[in-house]
Design an enzyme around this catalytic site. Structure first.
Site, PDB file in Angstrom:
ATOM      1  N   ARG A  61      33.441  33.390  47.522  1.00 48.18           N
ATOM      2  CA  ARG A  61      32.611  32.587  48.430  1.00 48.18           C
ATOM      3  C   ARG A  61      33.251  32.548  49.818  1.00 48.18           C
ATOM      4  O   ARG A  61      32.549  32.488  50.829  1.00 48.18           O
ATOM      5  CB  ARG A  61      32.463  31.171  47.869  1.00 48.18           C
ATOM      6  CG  ARG A  61      31.675  30.201  48.716  1.00 48.18           C
ATOM      7  CD  ARG A  61      30.214  30.578  48.832  1.00 48.18           C
ATOM      8  NE  ARG A  61      29.573  30.782  47.543  1.00 48.18           N
ATOM      9  CZ  ARG A  61      28.282  31.088  47.400  1.00 48.18           C
ATOM     10  NH1 ARG A  61      27.491  31.220  48.452  1.00 48.18           N
ATOM     11  NH2 ARG A  61      27.764  31.291  46.190  1.00 48.18           N
ATOM     12  N   ASN A 103      29.785  21.825  42.855  1.00 45.36           N
ATOM     13  CA  ASN A 103      30.127  23.239  42.919  1.00 45.36           C
ATOM     14  C   ASN A 103      29.249  24.090  42.001  1.00 45.36           C
ATOM     15  O   ASN A 103      29.681  25.086  41.440  1.00 45.36           O
ATOM     16  CB  ASN A 103      31.610  23.435  42.591  1.00 45.36           C
ATOM     17  CG  ASN A 103      32.227  24.588  43.353  1.00 45.36           C
ATOM     18  OD1 ASN A 103      32.274  25.711  42.860  1.00 45.36           O
ATOM     19  ND2 ASN A 103      32.694  24.339  44.554  1.00 45.36           N
ATOM     20  N   HIS A 132      30.586  27.991  42.258  1.00 49.07           N
ATOM     21  CA  HIS A 132      30.152  28.309  43.610  1.00 49.07           C
ATOM     22  C   HIS A 132      31.279  29.000  44.375  1.00 49.07           C
ATOM     23  O   HIS A 132      31.051  29.982  45.089  1.00 49.07           O
ATOM     24  CB  HIS A 132      29.691  27.046  44.338  1.00 49.07           C
ATOM     25  CG  HIS A 132      28.883  27.329  45.558  1.00 49.07           C
ATOM     26  ND1 HIS A 132      29.357  27.155  46.835  1.00 49.07           N
ATOM     27  CD2 HIS A 132      27.608  27.787  45.696  1.00 49.07           C
ATOM     28  CE1 HIS A 132      28.423  27.485  47.703  1.00 49.07           C
ATOM     29  NE2 HIS A 132      27.352  27.881  47.046  1.00 49.07           N
ATOM     30  N   CYS A 133      32.485  28.507  44.227  1.00 48.64           N
ATOM     31  CA  CYS A 133      33.629  29.085  44.934  1.00 48.64           C
ATOM     32  C   CYS A 133      33.852  30.550  44.577  1.00 48.64           C
ATOM     33  O   CYS A 133      34.302  31.340  45.411  1.00 48.64           O
ATOM     34  CB  CYS A 133      34.907  28.321  44.598  1.00 48.64           C
ATOM     35  SG  CYS A 133      34.926  26.590  45.059  1.00 48.64           S
ATOM     36  N   ILE A 134      33.558  30.889  43.338  1.00 48.53           N
ATOM     37  CA  ILE A 134      33.934  32.204  42.827  1.00 48.53           C
ATOM     38  C   ILE A 134      32.833  33.252  43.031  1.00 48.53           C
ATOM     39  O   ILE A 134      33.010  34.414  42.696  1.00 48.53           O
ATOM     40  CB  ILE A 134      34.319  32.071  41.339  1.00 48.53           C
ATOM     41  CG1 ILE A 134      35.374  33.085  40.960  1.00 48.53           C
ATOM     42  CG2 ILE A 134      33.107  32.161  40.425  1.00 48.53           C
ATOM     43  CD1 ILE A 134      36.076  32.760  39.667  1.00 48.53           C
TER      44      ILE A 134
END
Length: 327
Positions: free
Chosen positions: A86, A267, A317-319
């Site tokens: 992300r 997230n 979401h971060c990944i």
């Protein structure tokens, strides 16, 4: 006309980072890999034209990944340092000819985690999938911003105005660059992000758009929630900016090995036909899934374990990073 589509708009693909470096995952690496595989499998299972690509740092990790996911999930090798695509992959807007990547500078979240491969993974992935990309001469991570597809953007002062990112830029200059790069006509500045968030307060752990002009923000329901004041300040600022605010459950005080961790249901990842919501074995897990499901009646909403991933500092979401579909 260039536009940054909302995450709920159609995707042609999503790139998902696969945890592998033992130095970055000294505890729970296999469990984190299984959680990411389950996430990729869930998105792929819903189909709807969203190609799921697992990005691995080397051939050994790719072999592990292929054993964990169905054949419809593409597994590729592109070396990287940290797994959070992300922030390191390009952010894709929709231009006159289709998706266009915006390649922002990356400095390891303010110089805290400077790792080989993270500075050029955006360009390499775009080239691999024949997607146009252009460079932006300032630092911005994808997790630091969220948009509603209609020109509205939310971010946090703690991260985007942090001197460890762009010490030479003031708020007005950052806002102008966001307008030019992402067609952001209306910017809502929140204050701090979650306690113990090593990204210096990414907004995708604090507030997310779920419809044009509408954001969700957690609400603390326990006295020991370390983010109680932060949530209330974010909700006040969002309303003052003219946004509709919907309150969702907080994961509460969550610790990993005795330390507060930035566990957040915010997230979640919005796919073409699925919303993947992190689960932490916390009291509000099921309630968070239920309330998020009410916001996305056209999608399957699935609660998926993210406890091992959180050891690395993030979640679904971060990944991940989506590529919008030309329509």
């Amino acid at each position: 006309m260039t536009r940054w589509p909302a995450e709920w708009e159609p995707h042609q693909a999503v790139w998902i980072g696969f945890p592998g470096d033992p130095a970055e995952w000294p505890v729970g690496r296999a469990a984190a890999q299984q959680e990411v595989a389950a996430f990729a499998d869930a998105v792929a299972a819903e189909g709807a034209g969203e190609q799921v690509v697992l990005v691995c740092r080397d051939a050994a990790d790719a072999e592990i990944a292929r054993d964990l996911v169905p054949s419809c999930v593409e597994v590729v090798v592109e070396p990287f340092g940290d797994v959070w695509l992300r922030d390191t992959a390009a952010i894709f807007v929709m231009g006159p000819g289709g998706p266009e990547g915006r390649n922002f500078g990356f400095n390891g979240w303010g110089g805290k985690f400077d790792m080989a491969g993270d500075q050029d993974i955006a360009e390499r992935l775009a080239q691999r999938f024949n997607l146009p990309i252009s460079d932006e001469d300032w630092i911005l991570e994808g997790g630091a911003i969220d948009g509603d597809g209609a020109g509205r953007l939310i971010t946090t002062e703690q991260c985007v105005l942090n001197p460890n990112r762009n010490a030479n830029l003031i708020r007005e200059q950052v806002a102008e660059r966001l307008r030019k790069a992402l067609a952001a006509a209306d910017i809502c500045w929140l204050g701090d992000g979650l306690v113990a968030d090593h990204t210096d307060g990414h907004v995708d752990n604090l507030a997310r758009f779920v419809a044009p002009g509408t954001v969700v923000i957690p609400e603390a329901d326990s006295a020991d929630d370390p983010n109680r004041v932060i949530f209330e300040d974010a909700a006040r600022r969002a309303r003052s900016s003219g946004l509709e605010v919907i309150r969702l459950p907080s994961a509460g005080r969550y610790e990993v090995d005795g330390d507060i961790a930035p566990a957040s249901y915010m997230n979640f990842y919005i796919g073409n036909k699925i919303v993947a919501v992190p689960q932490y074995g916390a009291e509000n897990d099921a309630r968070a899934v239920e309330q998020i499901a009410a916001l996305f009646p056209d999608r399957k909403v699935a609660g998926l374990s993210s406890q091992a991933l959180l050891r690395g500092g993030g979640s679904f979401h971060c990944i991940s990073q989506q590529i919008p579909l030309s329509v």
